[in-house]
Motif scaffolding. Structure first.
Motif, PDB file in Angstrom:
ATOM      1  N   MET A 214       0.829  -1.204   0.000  1.00 23.24           N
ATOM      2  CA  MET A 214       0.000   0.000   0.000  1.00 23.24           C
ATOM      3  C   MET A 214       0.868   1.261   0.000  1.00 23.24           C
ATOM      4  O   MET A 214       2.093   1.195  -0.034  1.00 23.24           O
ATOM      5  CB  MET A 214      -0.932  -0.025   1.220  1.00 23.24           C
ATOM      6  N   ARG A 215       0.203   2.417   0.016  1.00 26.93           N
ATOM      7  CA  ARG A 215       0.905   3.701  -0.025  1.00 26.93           C
ATOM      8  C   ARG A 215       1.314   4.123   1.388  1.00 26.93           C
ATOM      9  O   ARG A 215       0.508   4.089   2.316  1.00 26.93           O
ATOM     10  CB  ARG A 215      -0.002   4.775  -0.632  1.00 26.93           C
ATOM     11  N   TYR A 216       2.577   4.502   1.536  1.00 21.46           N
ATOM     12  CA  TYR A 216       3.071   5.007   2.826  1.00 21.46           C
ATOM     13  C   TYR A 216       4.266   5.917   2.563  1.00 21.46           C
ATOM     14  O   TYR A 216       4.920   5.844   1.508  1.00 21.46           O
ATOM     15  CB  TYR A 216       3.483   3.846   3.745  1.00 21.46           C
ATOM     16  N   ALA A 217       4.530   6.804   3.515  1.00 17.97           N
ATOM     17  CA  ALA A 217       5.717   7.647   3.431  1.00 17.97           C
ATOM     18  C   ALA A 217       6.951   6.774   3.637  1.00 17.97           C
ATOM     19  O   ALA A 217       6.881   5.741   4.320  1.00 17.97           O
ATOM     20  CB  ALA A 217       5.658   8.738   4.491  1.00 17.97           C
ATOM     21  N   PRO A 218       8.090   7.138   3.051  1.00 20.04           N
ATOM     22  CA  PRO A 218       9.288   6.304   3.181  1.00 20.04           C
ATOM     23  C   PRO A 218       9.624   5.933   4.617  1.00 20.04           C
ATOM     24  O   PRO A 218      10.045   4.806   4.886  1.00 20.04           O
ATOM     25  CB  PRO A 218      10.386   7.177   2.552  1.00 20.04           C
ATOM     26  N   GLN A 219       9.421   6.871   5.537  1.00 19.07           N
ATOM     27  CA  GLN A 219       9.769   6.589   6.935  1.00 19.07           C
ATOM     28  C   GLN A 219       8.794   5.600   7.598  1.00 19.07           C
ATOM     29  O   GLN A 219       9.065   5.099   8.695  1.00 19.07           O
ATOM     30  CB  GLN A 219       9.819   7.879   7.756  1.00 19.07           C
ATOM     31  N   ASP A 220       7.673   5.310   6.926  1.00 15.38           N
ATOM     32  CA  ASP A 220       6.678   4.392   7.496  1.00 15.38           C
ATOM     33  C   ASP A 220       6.779   2.980   6.929  1.00 15.38           C
ATOM     34  O   ASP A 220       5.964   2.112   7.271  1.00 15.38           O
ATOM     35  CB  ASP A 220       5.264   4.930   7.256  1.00 15.38           C
ATOM     36  N   LYS A 221       7.747   2.729   6.080  1.00 17.54           N
ATOM     37  CA  LYS A 221       7.860   1.416   5.446  1.00 17.54           C
ATOM     38  C   LYS A 221       8.022   0.310   6.494  1.00 17.54           C
ATOM     39  O   LYS A 221       7.376  -0.739   6.420  1.00 17.54           O
ATOM     40  CB  LYS A 221       9.044   1.398   4.483  1.00 17.54           C
ATOM     41  N   ILE A 222       8.878   0.531   7.479  1.00 18.15           N
ATOM     42  CA  ILE A 222       9.120  -0.487   8.504  1.00 18.15           C
ATOM     43  C   ILE A 222       7.864  -0.699   9.341  1.00 18.15           C
ATOM     44  O   ILE A 222       7.550  -1.826   9.749  1.00 18.15           O
ATOM     45  CB  ILE A 222      10.303  -0.090   9.407  1.00 18.15           C
ATOM     46  N   ASP A 223       7.126   0.380   9.602  1.00 24.28           N
ATOM     47  CA  ASP A 223       5.896   0.260  10.385  1.00 24.28           C
ATOM     48  C   ASP A 223       4.858  -0.577   9.632  1.00 24.28           C
ATOM     49  O   ASP A 223       4.179  -1.417  10.233  1.00 24.28           O
ATOM     50  CB  ASP A 223       5.336   1.647  10.678  1.00 24.28           C
TER      51      ASP A 223
ATOM     52  N   ILE B   1       8.144 -10.945   0.423  1.00 23.73           N
ATOM     53  CA  ILE B   1       8.248 -10.744  -1.021  1.00 23.73           C
ATOM     54  C   ILE B   1       7.845  -9.330  -1.408  1.00 23.73           C
ATOM     55  O   ILE B   1       8.489  -8.678  -2.240  1.00 23.73           O
ATOM     56  CB  ILE B   1       7.384 -11.775  -1.763  1.00 23.73           C
ATOM     57  N   TYR B   2       6.783  -8.808  -0.778  1.00 24.76           N
ATOM     58  CA  TYR B   2       6.263  -7.503  -1.188  1.00 24.76           C
ATOM     59  C   TYR B   2       6.801  -6.344  -0.340  1.00 24.76           C
ATOM     60  O   TYR B   2       6.643  -5.185  -0.729  1.00 24.76           O
ATOM     61  CB  TYR B   2       4.737  -7.535  -1.208  1.00 24.76           C
ATOM     62  N   ALA B   3       7.460  -6.635   0.755  1.00 26.66           N
ATOM     63  CA  ALA B   3       8.075  -5.568   1.547  1.00 26.66           C
ATOM     64  C   ALA B   3       9.457  -5.206   0.995  1.00 26.66           C
ATOM     65  O   ALA B   3       9.830  -4.036   0.941  1.00 26.66           O
ATOM     66  CB  ALA B   3       8.193  -5.988   3.009  1.00 26.66           C
ATOM     67  N   VAL B   4      10.247  -6.204   0.622  1.00 31.91           N
ATOM     68  CA  VAL B   4      11.584  -6.016   0.051  1.00 31.91           C
ATOM     69  C   VAL B   4      12.432  -5.098   0.944  1.00 31.91           C
ATOM     70  O   VAL B   4      12.835  -4.005   0.539  1.00 31.91           O
ATOM     71  CB  VAL B   4      11.520  -5.450  -1.393  1.00 31.91           C
ATOM     72  N   LEU B   5      12.701  -5.535   2.152  1.00 28.08           N
ATOM     73  CA  LEU B   5      13.564  -4.768   3.052  1.00 28.08           C
ATOM     74  C   LEU B   5      15.027  -5.007   2.702  1.00 28.08           C
ATOM     75  O   LEU B   5      15.436  -6.142   2.452  1.00 28.08           O
ATOM     76  CB  LEU B   5      13.336  -5.190   4.507  1.00 28.08           C
ATOM     77  N   ASP B   6      15.813  -3.927   2.685  1.00 29.06           N
ATOM     78  CA  ASP B   6      17.249  -4.111   2.519  1.00 29.06           C
ATOM     79  C   ASP B   6      17.878  -4.374   3.890  1.00 29.06           C
ATOM     80  O   ASP B   6      17.182  -4.402   4.918  1.00 29.06           O
ATOM     81  CB  ASP B   6      17.892  -2.915   1.818  1.00 29.06           C
ATOM     82  N   ASP B   7      19.189  -4.563   3.930  1.00 30.18           N
ATOM     83  CA  ASP B   7      19.847  -4.930   5.187  1.00 30.18           C
ATOM     84  C   ASP B   7      19.692  -3.835   6.238  1.00 30.18           C
ATOM     85  O   ASP B   7      19.494  -4.119   7.430  1.00 30.18           O
ATOM     86  CB  ASP B   7      21.331  -5.213   4.940  1.00 30.18           C
TER      87      ASP B   7
ATOM     88  N   SER C  67      20.023 -20.957   5.926  1.00 32.55           N
ATOM     89  CA  SER C  67      18.581 -20.745   6.068  1.00 32.55           C
ATOM     90  C   SER C  67      18.279 -19.540   6.941  1.00 32.55           C
ATOM     91  O   SER C  67      17.354 -18.762   6.667  1.00 32.55           O
ATOM     92  CB  SER C  67      17.922 -21.998   6.659  1.00 32.55           C
ATOM     93  N   GLU C  68      19.044 -19.366   8.009  1.00 27.52           N
ATOM     94  CA  GLU C  68      18.838 -18.211   8.881  1.00 27.52           C
ATOM     95  C   GLU C  68      19.167 -16.910   8.154  1.00 27.52           C
ATOM     96  O   GLU C  68      18.523 -15.876   8.355  1.00 27.52           O
ATOM     97  CB  GLU C  68      19.700 -18.353  10.135  1.00 27.52           C
ATOM     98  N   ARG C  69      20.172 -16.940   7.271  1.00 23.71           N
ATOM     99  CA  ARG C  69      20.557 -15.723   6.548  1.00 23.71           C
ATOM    100  C   ARG C  69      19.491 -15.275   5.562  1.00 23.71           C
ATOM    101  O   ARG C  69      19.435 -14.093   5.203  1.00 23.71           O
ATOM    102  CB  ARG C  69      21.870 -15.962   5.790  1.00 23.71           C
ATOM    103  N   VAL C  70      18.652 -16.193   5.091  1.00 21.91           N
ATOM    104  CA  VAL C  70      17.602 -15.827   4.140  1.00 21.91           C
ATOM    105  C   VAL C  70      16.722 -14.731   4.719  1.00 21.91           C
ATOM    106  O   VAL C  70      16.237 -13.850   4.005  1.00 21.91           O
ATOM    107  CB  VAL C  70      16.755 -17.067   3.775  1.00 21.91           C
ATOM    108  N   LEU C  71      16.502 -14.762   6.023  1.00 28.57           N
ATOM    109  CA  LEU C  71      15.586 -13.814   6.664  1.00 28.57           C
ATOM    110  C   LEU C  71      16.216 -12.472   6.971  1.00 28.57           C
ATOM    111  O   LEU C  71      15.517 -11.525   7.322  1.00 28.57           O
ATOM    112  CB  LEU C  71      15.040 -14.418   7.963  1.00 28.57           C
ATOM    113  N   ILE C  72      17.537 -12.359   6.847  1.00 32.63           N
ATOM    114  CA  ILE C  72      18.187 -11.114   7.274  1.00 32.63           C
ATOM    115  C   ILE C  72      19.003 -10.456   6.177  1.00 32.63           C
ATOM    116  O   ILE C  72      19.656  -9.454   6.429  1.00 32.63           O
ATOM    117  CB  ILE C  72      19.093 -11.366   8.504  1.00 32.63           C
ATOM    118  N   THR C  73      18.976 -10.971   4.959  1.00 40.02           N
ATOM    119  CA  THR C  73      19.724 -10.340   3.875  1.00 40.02           C
ATOM    120  C   THR C  73      18.901 -10.367   2.610  1.00 40.02           C
ATOM    121  O   THR C  73      18.061 -11.252   2.412  1.00 40.02           O
ATOM    122  CB  THR C  73      21.076 -11.050   3.639  1.00 40.02           C
ATOM    123  N   GLU C  74      19.114  -9.376   1.736  1.00 40.73           N
ATOM    124  CA  GLU C  74      18.403  -9.291   0.474  1.00 40.73           C
ATOM    125  C   GLU C  74      19.289  -9.685  -0.700  1.00 40.73           C
ATOM    126  O   GLU C  74      18.900  -9.515  -1.858  1.00 40.73           O
ATOM    127  CB  GLU C  74      17.885  -7.860   0.256  1.00 40.73           C
ATOM    128  N   SER C  75      20.482 -10.201  -0.432  1.00 35.09           N
ATOM    129  CA  SER C  75      21.420 -10.559  -1.488  1.00 35.09           C
ATOM    130  C   SER C  75      21.643 -12.067  -1.500  1.00 35.09           C
ATOM    131  O   SER C  75      22.023 -12.651  -0.483  1.00 35.09           O
ATOM    132  CB  SER C  75      22.752  -9.828  -1.288  1.00 35.09           C
TER     133      SER C  75
END
Length: 319
Positions: free
Chosen positions: A163-172, A200-206, A302-310
């Motif tokens: 959905m639509r959010y301000a950049p600073q609200d992405k984590i929220d 998949i749809y959040a795409v958080l970087d490190d 497997s644990e790294r899958v959840l904490i890295t985007e590379s």
């Protein structure tokens, strides 16, 4: 990545909530009393023929008391609005309505990104209109995430990152999607399934992942629990497969070796699935490396899958 399949799974797992959210522009009275049945696409292929008319999920809504006529909802997900064809959708709805002998058809298009190019199709002459067709458009990127931040509709909560959010609200938005999954879904299998959907749809970087873990420790702990449960399930499956293989061999050594191989295969299959969900089809060299790794190494990856985007960093031997 098959967004169509992701949304098809979501709609089939939560049909009532999906209609409440995606078809909010045409609210359905007494939906809680209705029976919702997916219309299998396999039954439609011979009739429709053209593969481009195979949309996501037609849902038939029926009321057992018979006081209301059934409604057919046709839900389509469209990642790229430029590919959308209102003519194709109209043709599909007409064919489907004829096949099921109903004119009560509600077309719904879920736009993942961007705006829909055309909402209405009108055909006729200077004096008469002979066909007027419209559809409900759910433009996820145009919906303010604050509207559904605390919603008790799990489909809405899972889609907060789109959905639509301000950049600073992405984590929220991400954190409230995770919290919604944990509080609204009790089935561990579906929890594991839809934490992948959120990722998949959040795409958080490190850096965003680090901020999330710092600012939302409770939700971060929920994710860790999901991951540990996934790893444990893979270990249990591997152990069971290994034990079965050992019993069939009839020797103690065979049982031990079977357990080791079974656990390795279970962990390898689990890691491959996680990676495919996050990065898509895997290169052959990655699959070869996974197949040759021991159990301890597979657990670390497997644990790294959840904490890295590379994908490369997951296999970095220096981390």
């Amino acid at each position: 990545m098959s967004h169509d399949q992701n949304f098809k799974n979501l709609i089939l797992d939560y049909p009532r909530q999906a209609l409440d959210f995606f078809a909010a522009g045409d609210p359905i009275e007494h939906l809680a009393e209705a029976e919702i049945l997916p219309v299998r696409q396999e039954q439609l292929k011979e009739r429709l023929g053209d593969r481009f008319r195979e949309l996501d999920v037609p849902l038939l809504v029926q009321w057992p008391d018979g006081r209301r006529e059934a409604l057919l909802f046709v839900l389509e997900e469209e990642s790229d609005p430029r590919r959308f064809s209102i003519h194709r959708l109209a043709h599909y709805c007409l064919d489907l309505g004829e096949l099921l002998e109903t004119d009560r058809v509600v077309p719904v298009v879920i736009f993942l990104r961007g705006r829909s190019p055309r909402y209405e199709l009108i055909q006729g002459s200077d004096h008469q209109t002979y066909l007027s067709f419209r559809y409900l458009a759910c433009e996820l990127s145009a919906i303010a995430y604050e509207r559904y931040r605390e919603s008790d509709n799990i489909v809405a909560r899972l889609n907060l990152p789109s959905m639509r959010y301000a950049p600073q609200d992405k984590i929220d938005a991400y954190a409230h999607a995770v919290r919604g999954l944990a509080t609204l879904e009790e089935d561990p299998e579906k929890q594991l399934k839809y934490i992948d959907f959120i990722d998949i749809y959040a795409v958080l970087d490190d850096n965003e992942r680090a901020r999330y873990e710092r600012d939302y420790p409770e939700e971060s702990e929920i994710m860790s629990t999901f991951a540990e449960r996934f790893i444990q399930q893979g270990w249990e499956r591997g152990k069971q497969e290994g034990a079965l293989e050992g019993r069939q061999a009839g020797r103690q050594e065979g049982r031990r070796e079977g357990r080791r191989e079974g656990r390795q295969e279970g962990e390898a299959a689990m890691l491959s699935r996680l990676l495919q969900l996050k990065f898509g089809e895997l290169p052959p060299q990655v699959l070869t490396r996974i197949g040759a790794a021991d159990v301890e190494t597979l657990l670390v990856w497997s644990e790294r899958v959840l904490i890295t985007e590379s994908l490369e960093r997951i296999f970095d031997e220096n981390d």
